[in-house]
Design a protein around this motif. Structure first.
Motif, PDB file in Angstrom:
ATOM      1  N   GLN A   1      -2.881  -5.568 -11.998  1.00 49.95           N
ATOM      2  CA  GLN A   1      -2.515  -4.173 -11.708  1.00 49.95           C
ATOM      3  C   GLN A   1      -1.247  -3.777 -12.474  1.00 49.95           C
TER       4      GLN A   1
ATOM      5  N   LYS B   1       6.292   4.273 -12.565  1.00 49.43           N
ATOM      6  CA  LYS B   1       6.888   5.602 -12.792  1.00 49.43           C
ATOM      7  C   LYS B   1       8.341   5.480 -13.234  1.00 49.43           C
TER       8      LYS B   1
ATOM      9  N   GLY C   1       0.783  -1.238   0.000  1.00 51.71           N
ATOM     10  CA  GLY C   1       0.000   0.000   0.000  1.00 51.71           C
ATOM     11  C   GLY C   1       0.806   1.275   0.000  1.00 51.71           C
TER      12      GLY C   1
ATOM     13  N   THR D   1       7.484   7.747  -1.156  1.00 45.62           N
ATOM     14  CA  THR D   1       6.289   8.044  -1.941  1.00 45.62           C
ATOM     15  C   THR D   1       5.388   9.011  -1.181  1.00 45.62           C
ATOM     16  N   LYS D   2       4.390   9.512  -1.874  1.00 46.21           N
ATOM     17  CA  LYS D   2       3.360  10.357  -1.273  1.00 46.21           C
ATOM     18  C   LYS D   2       3.942  11.576  -0.544  1.00 46.21           C
TER      19      LYS D   2
ATOM     20  N   THR E   1       3.238   1.392  -8.068  1.00 46.78           N
ATOM     21  CA  THR E   1       3.137   2.673  -8.783  1.00 46.78           C
ATOM     22  C   THR E   1       4.526   3.234  -9.076  1.00 46.78           C
TER      23      THR E   1
ATOM     24  N   GLN F   1       0.030  10.707  -8.167  1.00 46.22           N
ATOM     25  CA  GLN F   1      -0.376   9.402  -8.676  1.00 46.22           C
ATOM     26  C   GLN F   1      -0.084   9.195 -10.157  1.00 46.22           C
TER      27      GLN F   1
ATOM     28  N   LYS G   1       4.628   0.957  -3.973  1.00 49.82           N
ATOM     29  CA  LYS G   1       5.729   0.244  -4.620  1.00 49.82           C
ATOM     30  C   LYS G   1       5.449   0.012  -6.111  1.00 49.82           C
TER      31      LYS G   1
END
Ligand SMILES: Nc1nc2c(ncn2[C@@H]2O[C@H](COP(=O)(O)OP(=O)(O)O)[C@@H](O)[C@H]2O)c(=O)[nH]1
Ligand SMILES: [Mg+2]
Length: 351
Positions: free
Chosen positions: A202, A175, A166, A303-304, A171, A332, A169
């Motif tokens: 996914q 990228k 979650g 991330t985020k 995503t 995202q 990773k």
């Protein structure tokens, strides 16, 4: 990004400036905009009563006032005590690791005690610079330069991503697939997350969107075998980089760590990159250490970062693990990936 950390640092700068505004605290009527300021200050100094009184440093007040008039009095440890304490408290509240907060405070104390007021008053950027140096010291741990490493290594370069579920990773792999593709490398994705239902689909969606090849096995298969296959595919097809995803959760944490160890043993990746959320703060820092123990990491992706105001993980994780942050995830979309350059980050935080 990191707004509240920036505020914390700005507040420290203001506190130190306010605290050192006058050699004897309490009075704020020192002229700063008078071109003939030295005279004004010396008038004030002669108006000082009890000129043979002695301050804690052993200088007489008259002597200190003279120094002050010449703009040469030094910032004392006592004056810094309160601002430094406030800073340490705010950093801890911002989820900075305790050892890192202490290091920052200690370095600031060392650098600022003894700085002359003249430097602070005339707007020289001593405090800002001291804050920048202290930050750089904790976030710039050396280690690899991602782009150079990719360019220099024999192909295919195999990169494994570790981290819990979650955090972003998968995503990040997508990228980075885009990032490398943009730089002219051929990339293949490998889905080593054979545990979670839907993981193949996914990653396949990302692969389709980016026009990249994905190697995957049935759910429940051996992740080391999937990544191994992807490396063979890359070898046979002149692909430059293999990006291997892994599970973020198994039946137990021990199973997960054992699986990562096995991938490391069987595949022998060129790089292992740990991903976690900037917003997780000290949890991210703690997990980075755990994952590094199971399968040694070479770098970190946070991330985020777009959703993180505190910056606690961003300034703690490199010093605690000794591994550099390589990228920040900033959204995202596929292009929301930013190279982490310590100097640029420090400039942004202290400007
Ligand atoms: N805002 C933001 N969301 C992100 C970022 N990276 C990933 N996400 C989101 O986080 C969620 C989980 O991502 P995923 O890649 O599936 O995580 P994994 O379980 O670690 O593989 C998804 O909704 C992503 O869109 C980022 O940098 N910023
Ligand atoms: Mg995933």
């Amino acid at each position: 990004m990191f707004d509240s950390l920036k505020e914390t640092l700005g507040r420290f700068k203001d506190d130190v400036e306010a605290e050192t505004d006058d050699p004897e605290s309490g009075s704020d009527d020192v002229e700063t905009d008078d071109p003939d300021g030295a005279d004004a200050a010396s008038e004030e100094a002669t108006a000082e009563p009890a000129s043979n009184a002695v301050d804690p440093e052993g200088d007489s007040i008259a002597e200190r006032a003279k120094l002050f008039a010449a703009g040469q009095t030094k910032i004392t440890a006592e004056e810094l005590e309160e601002p430094l304490e406030q800073l340490e408290f705010a950093l801890l509240e911002g989820d900075v690791e305790m050892s890192v907060a202490r290091d920052i405070v200690e370095q600031l104390r060392e650098e600022l005690v003894g700085t002359t007021r003249a430097q602070v008053k005339t707007g020289e950027i001593v405090i800002q610079e001291a804050i920048g140096n202290a930050l750089l010291d904790v976030i710039d741990v050396g280690g690899m330069e991602f782009d150079e490493e990719i360019a220099a290594r024999e192909k295919p370069v195999t990169i494994i991503f570790t981290g819990v579920n979650g955090v972003g990773k998968t995503t990040t792999i997508a990228k980075l697939g885009r990032y490398l593709d943009d730089r002219g490398y051929d990339v293949v994705l490998a889905n080593g997350d054979t545990y979670r239902a839907g993981a193949n689909e996914q990653l396949q969606e990302h692969a389709d969107a980016l026009d990249l090849k994905l190697i995957s096995h049935e759910q429940g298969g051996d992740p080391a075998a999937v990544i191994y296959d992807a490396v063979e595919y890359a070898d046979a097809n002149d692909v430059d980089v293999v990006l291997g995803d892994t599970a973020g959760r198994l039946h137990t944490a021990d199973d997960l760590m054992a699986q990562l160890e096995k991938i490391e043993r069987v595949v022998g990746p060129d790089m292992t990159i740990f991903a976690d959320e900037a917003v997780a703060g000290q949890d991210a820092t703690r997990r980075a250490k755990q994952f590094d123990d199971a399968a040694e990491i070479d770098g970190v992706v946070l991330t985020k970062a777009d959703a993180d105001s505190q910056g606690g993980a961003a300034i703690s994780i490199a010093e605690v693990t000794g591994k550099p942050i390589l990228f920040l995830g900033t959204g995202q979309g596929y292009d929301d990936l930013e190279r982490f350059d310590p100097e640029i980050i420090v400039d942004r935080l202290t400007e």
